[in-house]
Design a protein around this motif. Sequence first.
Motif, PDB file in Angstrom:
ATOM      1  N   SER A 191       0.864  -1.175   0.000  1.00 25.36           N
ATOM      2  CA  SER A 191       0.000   0.000   0.000  1.00 25.36           C
ATOM      3  C   SER A 191       0.903   1.228   0.000  1.00 25.36           C
ATOM      4  O   SER A 191       2.128   1.105   0.028  1.00 25.36           O
ATOM      5  N   CYS A 192       0.307   2.411  -0.009  1.00 22.32           N
ATOM      6  CA  CYS A 192       1.148   3.606  -0.039  1.00 22.32           C
ATOM      7  C   CYS A 192       0.389   4.816   0.455  1.00 22.32           C
ATOM      8  O   CYS A 192      -0.836   4.767   0.673  1.00 22.32           O
ATOM      9  N   ARG A 193       1.126   5.900   0.553  1.00 19.28           N
ATOM     10  CA  ARG A 193       0.546   7.204   0.807  1.00 19.28           C
ATOM     11  C   ARG A 193       1.049   8.158  -0.272  1.00 19.28           C
ATOM     12  O   ARG A 193       2.255   8.236  -0.536  1.00 19.28           O
ATOM     13  N   ALA A 194       0.126   8.812  -0.926  1.00 23.76           N
ATOM     14  CA  ALA A 194       0.431   9.906  -1.844  1.00 23.76           C
ATOM     15  C   ALA A 194      -0.134  11.169  -1.204  1.00 23.76           C
ATOM     16  O   ALA A 194      -0.923  11.079  -0.255  1.00 23.76           O
ATOM     17  N   PRO A 195       0.269  12.345  -1.663  1.00 23.17           N
ATOM     18  CA  PRO A 195      -0.225  13.573  -1.018  1.00 23.17           C
ATOM     19  C   PRO A 195      -1.751  13.607  -0.902  1.00 23.17           C
ATOM     20  O   PRO A 195      -2.470  13.557  -1.899  1.00 23.17           O
ATOM     21  N   GLY A 196      -2.223  13.650   0.328  1.00 21.93           N
ATOM     22  CA  GLY A 196      -3.655  13.705   0.578  1.00 21.93           C
ATOM     23  C   GLY A 196      -4.382  12.398   0.371  1.00 21.93           C
ATOM     24  O   GLY A 196      -5.618  12.354   0.471  1.00 21.93           O
ATOM     25  N   LYS A 197      -3.647  11.301   0.100  1.00 23.75           N
ATOM     26  CA  LYS A 197      -4.283  10.019  -0.201  1.00 23.75           C
ATOM     27  C   LYS A 197      -3.586   8.891   0.555  1.00 23.75           C
ATOM     28  O   LYS A 197      -2.380   8.697   0.415  1.00 23.75           O
ATOM     29  N   VAL A 198      -4.357   8.146   1.321  1.00 28.49           N
ATOM     30  CA  VAL A 198      -3.899   6.899   1.932  1.00 28.49           C
ATOM     31  C   VAL A 198      -4.508   5.780   1.094  1.00 28.49           C
ATOM     32  O   VAL A 198      -5.733   5.612   1.065  1.00 28.49           O
ATOM     33  N   ILE A 199      -3.672   5.042   0.367  1.00 22.83           N
ATOM     34  CA  ILE A 199      -4.147   4.070  -0.615  1.00 22.83           C
ATOM     35  C   ILE A 199      -3.833   2.664  -0.126  1.00 22.83           C
ATOM     36  O   ILE A 199      -2.665   2.269  -0.054  1.00 22.83           O
ATOM     37  N   LEU A 200      -4.865   1.920   0.224  1.00 20.29           N
ATOM     38  CA  LEU A 200      -4.705   0.571   0.755  1.00 20.29           C
ATOM     39  C   LEU A 200      -4.993  -0.439  -0.350  1.00 20.29           C
ATOM     40  O   LEU A 200      -6.035  -0.384  -1.015  1.00 20.29           O
ATOM     41  N   ASN A 201      -4.057  -1.358  -0.521  1.00 17.86           N
ATOM     42  CA  ASN A 201      -4.134  -2.389  -1.551  1.00 17.86           C
ATOM     43  C   ASN A 201      -5.132  -3.474  -1.121  1.00 17.86           C
ATOM     44  O   ASN A 201      -4.970  -4.091  -0.057  1.00 17.86           O
ATOM     45  N   LEU A 202      -6.147  -3.705  -1.953  1.00 18.74           N
ATOM     46  CA  LEU A 202      -7.176  -4.698  -1.628  1.00 18.74           C
ATOM     47  C   LEU A 202      -6.576  -6.084  -1.399  1.00 18.74           C
ATOM     48  O   LEU A 202      -7.047  -6.842  -0.549  1.00 18.74           O
ATOM     49  N   ASP A 203      -5.526  -6.410  -2.127  1.00 15.91           N
ATOM     50  CA  ASP A 203      -4.891  -7.723  -1.974  1.00 15.91           C
ATOM     51  C   ASP A 203      -4.362  -7.897  -0.554  1.00 15.91           C
ATOM     52  O   ASP A 203      -4.540  -8.946   0.078  1.00 15.91           O
ATOM     53  N   ARG A 204      -3.709  -6.886  -0.020  1.00 16.29           N
ATOM     54  CA  ARG A 204      -3.178  -6.966   1.341  1.00 16.29           C
ATOM     55  C   ARG A 204      -4.326  -6.899   2.355  1.00 16.29           C
ATOM     56  O   ARG A 204      -4.279  -7.547   3.398  1.00 16.29           O
ATOM     57  N   TRP A 205      -5.338  -6.099   2.082  1.00 14.78           N
ATOM     58  CA  TRP A 205      -6.464  -5.955   2.997  1.00 14.78           C
ATOM     59  C   TRP A 205      -7.185  -7.279   3.206  1.00 14.78           C
ATOM     60  O   TRP A 205      -7.645  -7.582   4.302  1.00 14.78           O
ATOM     61  N   ARG A 206      -7.237  -8.081   2.165  1.00 11.25           N
ATOM     62  CA  ARG A 206      -7.966  -9.345   2.249  1.00 11.25           C
ATOM     63  C   ARG A 206      -7.082 -10.527   2.651  1.00 11.25           C
ATOM     64  O   ARG A 206      -7.567 -11.474   3.285  1.00 11.25           O
ATOM     65  N   THR A 207      -5.805 -10.502   2.280  1.00 10.29           N
ATOM     66  CA  THR A 207      -4.977 -11.694   2.497  1.00 10.29           C
ATOM     67  C   THR A 207      -3.780 -11.482   3.413  1.00 10.29           C
ATOM     68  O   THR A 207      -3.010 -12.413   3.641  1.00 10.29           O
ATOM     69  N   SER A 208      -3.577 -10.274   3.946  1.00  7.54           N
ATOM     70  CA  SER A 208      -2.447  -9.992   4.818  1.00  7.54           C
ATOM     71  C   SER A 208      -1.140 -10.281   4.068  1.00  7.54           C
ATOM     72  O   SER A 208      -1.058 -10.067   2.858  1.00  7.54           O
ATOM     73  N   VAL A 209      -0.126 -10.769   4.778  1.00  5.22           N
ATOM     74  CA  VAL A 209       1.172 -11.095   4.166  1.00  5.22           C
ATOM     75  C   VAL A 209       1.647 -12.439   4.725  1.00  5.22           C
ATOM     76  O   VAL A 209       1.280 -12.813   5.838  1.00  5.22           O
ATOM     77  N   PRO A 210       2.472 -13.168   3.979  1.00  3.53           N
ATOM     78  CA  PRO A 210       2.835 -14.536   4.405  1.00  3.53           C
ATOM     79  C   PRO A 210       3.455 -14.618   5.788  1.00  3.53           C
ATOM     80  O   PRO A 210       3.143 -15.549   6.556  1.00  3.53           O
ATOM     81  N   HIS A 211       4.353 -13.687   6.162  1.00  7.69           N
ATOM     82  CA  HIS A 211       5.015 -13.839   7.462  1.00  7.69           C
ATOM     83  C   HIS A 211       4.070 -13.522   8.621  1.00  7.69           C
ATOM     84  O   HIS A 211       4.289 -13.988   9.734  1.00  7.69           O
ATOM     85  N   PHE A 212       3.002 -12.780   8.402  1.00  5.09           N
ATOM     86  CA  PHE A 212       1.971 -12.611   9.427  1.00  5.09           C
ATOM     87  C   PHE A 212       1.142 -13.886   9.524  1.00  5.09           C
ATOM     88  O   PHE A 212       0.848 -14.375  10.623  1.00  5.09           O
ATOM     89  N   VAL A 213       0.744 -14.419   8.378  1.00  7.24           N
ATOM     90  CA  VAL A 213      -0.078 -15.635   8.361  1.00  7.24           C
ATOM     91  C   VAL A 213       0.679 -16.801   8.991  1.00  7.24           C
ATOM     92  O   VAL A 213       0.137 -17.546   9.816  1.00  7.24           O
ATOM     93  N   ASP A 214       1.963 -16.960   8.625  1.00  9.27           N
ATOM     94  CA  ASP A 214       2.762 -18.067   9.169  1.00  9.27           C
ATOM     95  C   ASP A 214       2.922 -17.951  10.683  1.00  9.27           C
ATOM     96  O   ASP A 214       3.036 -18.974  11.379  1.00  9.27           O
ATOM     97  N   ALA A 215       2.937 -16.724  11.198  1.00  8.21           N
ATOM     98  CA  ALA A 215       3.079 -16.510  12.642  1.00  8.21           C
ATOM     99  C   ALA A 215       1.739 -16.539  13.369  1.00  8.21           C
ATOM    100  O   ALA A 215       1.692 -16.378  14.594  1.00  8.21           O
ATOM    101  N   GLY A 216       0.643 -16.738  12.623  1.00  9.13           N
ATOM    102  CA  GLY A 216      -0.677 -16.790  13.252  1.00  9.13           C
ATOM    103  C   GLY A 216      -1.216 -15.442  13.669  1.00  9.13           C
ATOM    104  O   GLY A 216      -2.087 -15.359  14.539  1.00  9.13           O
ATOM    105  N   VAL A 217      -0.729 -14.368  13.044  1.00  4.83           N
ATOM    106  CA  VAL A 217      -1.197 -13.026  13.383  1.00  4.83           C
ATOM    107  C   VAL A 217      -2.554 -12.795  12.711  1.00  4.83           C
ATOM    108  O   VAL A 217      -2.669 -12.925  11.488  1.00  4.83           O
ATOM    109  N   PRO A 218      -3.593 -12.448  13.479  1.00  5.32           N
ATOM    110  CA  PRO A 218      -4.924 -12.274  12.890  1.00  5.32           C
ATOM    111  C   PRO A 218      -4.947 -11.183  11.819  1.00  5.32           C
ATOM    112  O   PRO A 218      -4.176 -10.218  11.867  1.00  5.32           O
TER     113      PRO A 218
END
Length: 280
Positions: A191-218
């Motif tokens: 995801s990123c931040r551009a001037p005046g915009k916080v842009i969240l990637n739907l892929d990360r919002w729905r699936t998190s990231v592998p090292h969080f999932v592997d560690a059991g982080v909700p």
Amino acid sequence: MSTPSSRPRHPHRRVLAYVLAASAVTVVVAAVTAVLPARSGTAPATTAPATAGSVAPLVAPTPTPTPTPSPSVTASPPLLRMPGPVPSAGRGTFGFDDRPGELRGRAGILRRYRVAVEAGSGEDVRAFGTEVEQVLAAPGSWIGSGRLRLQRVPGNAPHDFTVYLATPRTAGRMCAAGGVNIRVGGRPYTSCRAPGKVILNLDRWRTSVPHFVDAGVPLTVYRAYVVNHEVGHELGYRHERCPKPGRRAPVMMQQTLFLKGCVANPWPYLDGRRYAGPRL
């Protein structure tokens, strides 16, 4: 010659008669007492005498019933990622949450923000708006400084920045327009931040990231992290590093890419104090 009535009486015989009579009364009382129920507050007789230094039990102990085993309750594991495919692209247009939110924070500068979801993403804009507000309203979020207030406003209201939920392709295009490359391995990943915009990637919002999932982080923890991280950029904070393996990761650390031995952490304030790491 003397008659029986004139015979001298023997005192010891009279005493013996009284003793025998008294003994008989005692036996009768004891027998009656033995068959009467004990009164409330009266200790019933026991079959064994108390020994020295102990107290005889007032009543026989009641056997403790064996508890019936209850069916085992299995707690549901935390949701680590949403099931199903994630749309890689949407329509490129956004719908806004039209509800005004509460003013959050005790004092300080007021920053108003809108919340928007891309059409074709399959996400509900109100559900997204509620989740973003819950994160930013938490005491561990940026309002924990006591010098910042935040308020969600409708899409047509004056605002300072907008929180977007965009499909990967749209997020990549919006971030690139703001001078940020979010591609990893040839695809829009972060995801990123551009001037005046916080842009969240739907892929990360729905699936998190592998090292969080592997560690059991909700998944909720990752979502709180990515909201606070990108909003932190909008507030002027830069990237930080893991202070020491085993410690909590600073929220401004790039936890989407790595943890470097730190433990996932979504909050910039812990126990009312700003938690930060060395600047990157």
